[in-house]
Design a protein around this motif. Structure first.
Motif, PDB file in Angstrom:
ATOM      1  N   ASP A  82       0.832  -1.206   0.000  1.00 16.59           N
ATOM      2  CA  ASP A  82       0.000   0.000   0.000  1.00 16.59           C
ATOM      3  C   ASP A  82       0.870   1.261   0.000  1.00 16.59           C
ATOM      4  N   ILE A  83       2.061   1.137   0.517  1.00 14.98           N
ATOM      5  CA  ILE A  83       2.983   2.275   0.579  1.00 14.98           C
ATOM      6  C   ILE A  83       3.777   2.376  -0.721  1.00 14.98           C
ATOM      7  N   ASN A  84       4.221   1.221  -1.200  1.00 14.90           N
ATOM      8  CA  ASN A  84       4.996   1.150  -2.438  1.00 14.90           C
ATOM      9  C   ASN A  84       4.652  -0.162  -3.130  1.00 14.90           C
ATOM     10  N   PRO A  85       4.101  -0.104  -4.353  1.00 13.23           N
ATOM     11  CA  PRO A  85       3.670  -1.332  -5.031  1.00 13.23           C
ATOM     12  C   PRO A  85       4.793  -2.346  -5.265  1.00 13.23           C
ATOM     13  N   LYS A  86       6.028  -1.920  -5.168  1.00 16.83           N
ATOM     14  CA  LYS A  86       7.159  -2.834  -5.331  1.00 16.83           C
ATOM     15  C   LYS A  86       7.447  -3.625  -4.052  1.00 16.83           C
ATOM     16  N   TRP A  87       6.840  -3.202  -2.961  1.00 20.21           N
ATOM     17  CA  TRP A  87       7.076  -3.869  -1.681  1.00 20.21           C
ATOM     18  C   TRP A  87       6.101  -5.038  -1.514  1.00 20.21           C
ATOM     19  N   PRO A  88       6.348  -5.984  -0.586  1.00 15.98           N
ATOM     20  CA  PRO A  88       5.526  -7.195  -0.426  1.00 15.98           C
ATOM     21  C   PRO A  88       4.057  -6.915  -0.107  1.00 15.98           C
ATOM     22  N   ASN A  89       3.221  -7.814  -0.545  1.00 14.76           N
ATOM     23  CA  ASN A  89       1.790  -7.747  -0.255  1.00 14.76           C
ATOM     24  C   ASN A  89       1.524  -8.426   1.094  1.00 14.76           C
ATOM     25  N   GLU A  90       2.189  -7.902   2.115  1.00 12.23           N
ATOM     26  CA  GLU A  90       2.119  -8.485   3.453  1.00 12.23           C
ATOM     27  C   GLU A  90       1.741  -7.402   4.471  1.00 12.23           C
ATOM     28  N   LYS A  91       0.993  -7.806   5.489  1.00  7.05           N
ATOM     29  CA  LYS A  91       0.548  -6.887   6.532  1.00  7.05           C
ATOM     30  C   LYS A  91       1.740  -6.333   7.315  1.00  7.05           C
ATOM     31  N   ILE A  92       1.729  -5.014   7.541  1.00  9.21           N
ATOM     32  CA  ILE A  92       2.778  -4.377   8.342  1.00  9.21           C
ATOM     33  C   ILE A  92       2.482  -4.588   9.826  1.00  9.21           C
ATOM     34  N   VAL A  93       3.501  -4.958  10.587  1.00 11.95           N
ATOM     35  CA  VAL A  93       3.379  -5.169  12.030  1.00 11.95           C
ATOM     36  C   VAL A  93       4.156  -4.059  12.736  1.00 11.95           C
ATOM     37  N   TYR A  94       3.494  -3.363  13.651  1.00 17.07           N
ATOM     38  CA  TYR A  94       4.056  -2.147  14.238  1.00 17.07           C
ATOM     39  C   TYR A  94       4.427  -2.305  15.718  1.00 17.07           C
ATOM     40  N   TYR A  95       5.572  -1.712  16.088  1.00 17.75           N
ATOM     41  CA  TYR A  95       5.993  -1.646  17.485  1.00 17.75           C
ATOM     42  C   TYR A  95       6.413  -0.214  17.796  1.00 17.75           C
ATOM     43  N   SER A  96       5.778   0.362  18.803  1.00 18.78           N
ATOM     44  CA  SER A  96       6.011   1.775  19.130  1.00 18.78           C
ATOM     45  C   SER A  96       6.160   1.968  20.637  1.00 18.78           C
ATOM     46  N   PRO A  97       6.957   2.952  21.050  1.00 14.48           N
ATOM     47  CA  PRO A  97       6.957   3.322  22.473  1.00 14.48           C
ATOM     48  C   PRO A  97       5.538   3.671  22.927  1.00 14.48           C
ATOM     49  N   GLY A  98       5.285   3.533  24.219  1.00 18.69           N
ATOM     50  CA  GLY A  98       3.957   3.794  24.756  1.00 18.69           C
ATOM     51  C   GLY A  98       3.626   5.273  24.840  1.00 18.69           C
ATOM     52  N   THR A  99       2.387   5.559  25.155  1.00 16.88           N
ATOM     53  CA  THR A  99       1.893   6.934  25.155  1.00 16.88           C
ATOM     54  C   THR A  99       2.506   7.799  26.259  1.00 16.88           C
ATOM     55  N   GLU A 100       3.118   7.182  27.279  1.00 20.12           N
ATOM     56  CA  GLU A 100       3.790   7.940  28.325  1.00 20.12           C
ATOM     57  C   GLU A 100       5.211   8.326  27.919  1.00 20.12           C
ATOM     58  N   SER A 101       5.645   7.806  26.773  1.00 22.40           N
ATOM     59  CA  SER A 101       7.015   8.016  26.323  1.00 22.40           C
ATOM     60  C   SER A 101       7.187   9.344  25.595  1.00 22.40           C
ATOM     61  N   GLY A 102       8.287  10.038  25.890  1.00 20.14           N
ATOM     62  CA  GLY A 102       8.596  11.256  25.154  1.00 20.14           C
ATOM     63  C   GLY A 102       8.948  10.960  23.715  1.00 20.14           C
ATOM     64  N   THR A 103       9.452   9.753  23.463  1.00 17.95           N
ATOM     65  CA  THR A 103       9.764   9.343  22.096  1.00 17.95           C
ATOM     66  C   THR A 103       8.483   9.227  21.277  1.00 17.95           C
ATOM     67  N   TYR A 104       7.442   8.684  21.892  1.00 14.39           N
ATOM     68  CA  TYR A 104       6.119   8.602  21.244  1.00 14.39           C
ATOM     69  C   TYR A 104       5.620  10.016  20.930  1.00 14.39           C
ATOM     70  N   ASP A 105       5.686  10.896  21.913  1.00 15.66           N
ATOM     71  CA  ASP A 105       5.226  12.274  21.714  1.00 15.66           C
ATOM     72  C   ASP A 105       5.988  12.948  20.579  1.00 15.66           C
ATOM     73  N   TYR A 106       7.293  12.780  20.574  1.00 15.76           N
ATOM     74  CA  TYR A 106       8.111  13.414  19.543  1.00 15.76           C
ATOM     75  C   TYR A 106       7.734  12.876  18.166  1.00 15.76           C
ATOM     76  N   PHE A 107       7.591  11.573  18.065  1.00 11.66           N
ATOM     77  CA  PHE A 107       7.286  10.954  16.778  1.00 11.66           C
ATOM     78  C   PHE A 107       5.924  11.420  16.256  1.00 11.66           C
ATOM     79  N   VAL A 108       4.928  11.407  17.133  1.00  9.93           N
ATOM     80  CA  VAL A 108       3.576  11.809  16.725  1.00  9.93           C
ATOM     81  C   VAL A 108       3.531  13.298  16.379  1.00  9.93           C
TER      82      VAL A 108
END
Length: 324
Positions: A168-194
């Protein structure tokens, strides 16, 4: 001594770091690096103190603070410094509630947090201790995502109401579901990224969130279609298990973070101290002074980038002014 080196080699961060009188000042600790020699020299200049202080906050800052506390315990073996790792937001909550003397943060304090401190008549000082390059990581078997544009990173992570596949992001990439891992909502890293990368929009709802960066490491390591992000030091400590994604052709390294070339994912790291604690508690003043003087070398030792010397000089001036 030097347990912090082992800590970074194994990338194990506990829910709390409680370090004090170690009782292991053996002959090996006196033979250490030039950094150790400098801290040993400083030890002679300090009176021996006894007491307890506490902090909490960012898991990103934790490796630096663990190294500082470990070295400080050799200088002041009768001082116990306890440091929790509940995320930047969680750390500020305890700071506001009067439970801690200092708070580690991977983002600047929010206006609402500052307002709550003001309501409670708690004055604080911001200290900048290092720089980080937030690192996008994927599984070692991922052969398609070596380099991504900042726009592609946004598309991958933005919530759009659909189950996303790589194709869905790039048609050349695999037709496979993306699995996500992110810092939690209490994390400053999460805040910065969002806030800075996703421009305040929602992150994908299917992401596994955790305040423990080691959970994220293990998640990405175990799934070919996984992607995650966290502080640069955690990538450095786990580069044999993961691969990092270049952003607009730039890989996060010590040099690209220091130069500012690695944008928009470079960011400063902070420690916030309570003014009254520094002013009225000789243990807190002594530890804070030690932290500022040694933050640069310790940041470099665990994989981050030290701030310019002028920053540490300014921070030390702030600390000394609080004591007067």
């Amino acid at each position: 001594m030097k347990n912090w080196k082992y800590f970074m080699m194994t990338s194990i961060v506990g829910s709390a770091l409680i370090l004090g009188a170690c009782g292991n000042s053996n002959s090996e600790s006196s033979k250490g690096s030039s950094t150790t020699s400098q801290t040993d020299a400083q030890a002679g200049e300090n009176e021996k103190l006894e007491g307890k202080i506490s902090g909490d906050g960012s898991s990103t800052v934790a490796p630096i603070m663990e190294a500082i506390v470990e070295e400080y315990s050799a200088v002041q073996p009768k001082v116990q410094v306890s440091v929790g790792v509940s995320g930047t937001g969680g750390g500020f909550e305890k700071f506001i509630n009067g439970e801690t003397d200092f708070s580690d943060a991977s983002r600047p304090i929010k206006e609402e947090e500052a307002a709550k401190l003001k309501e409670k008549n708690i004055d604080y000082t911001e200290l900048k201790i290092a720089f980080d390059g937030l690192s996008i990581v994927v599984n070692k078997e991922n052969t398609w995502l070596k380099d991504a544009t900042a726009d592609e990173i946004k598309k991958i992570w933005l919530e759009d109401g659909k189950e996303k596949k790589w194709s869905d992001i790039n048609p050349k990439w695999p037709n496979e579901k993306i699995v996500y891992y992110s810092p939690g909502t209490e994390s400053g890293t999460y805040d910065y990224f969002v806030n800075d990368i996703l421009e305040g929009k929602d992150i994908v709802k299917s992401a596994t969130l955790s305040e423990d960066d080691n959970v994220l490491v293990k998640g990405v390591e175990s799934d070919k279609n996984a992607i995650g992000y966290f502080g640069f030091a955690y990538y450095v400590a786990n580069k044999d298990k993961l691969q990092v994604v270049k952003v607009d052709g730039v890989e996060p390294t010590h040099d690209t973070i220091e130069s500012g070339e690695y944008t928009p994912l470079s960011r400063p790291l902070f420690v916030y101290v309570k003014n009254e604690a520094v002013k009225n508690n000789s243990v807190m003043y002594n530890f804070t002074e030690y932290m500022v003087k040694n933050a640069g070398p310790m940041a470099e030792a665990v994989g981050y980038v030290k701030a310019p010397e002028d920053v540490y000089k300014e921070d030390l001036a702030k600390v000394e002014k609080l004591k007067k």
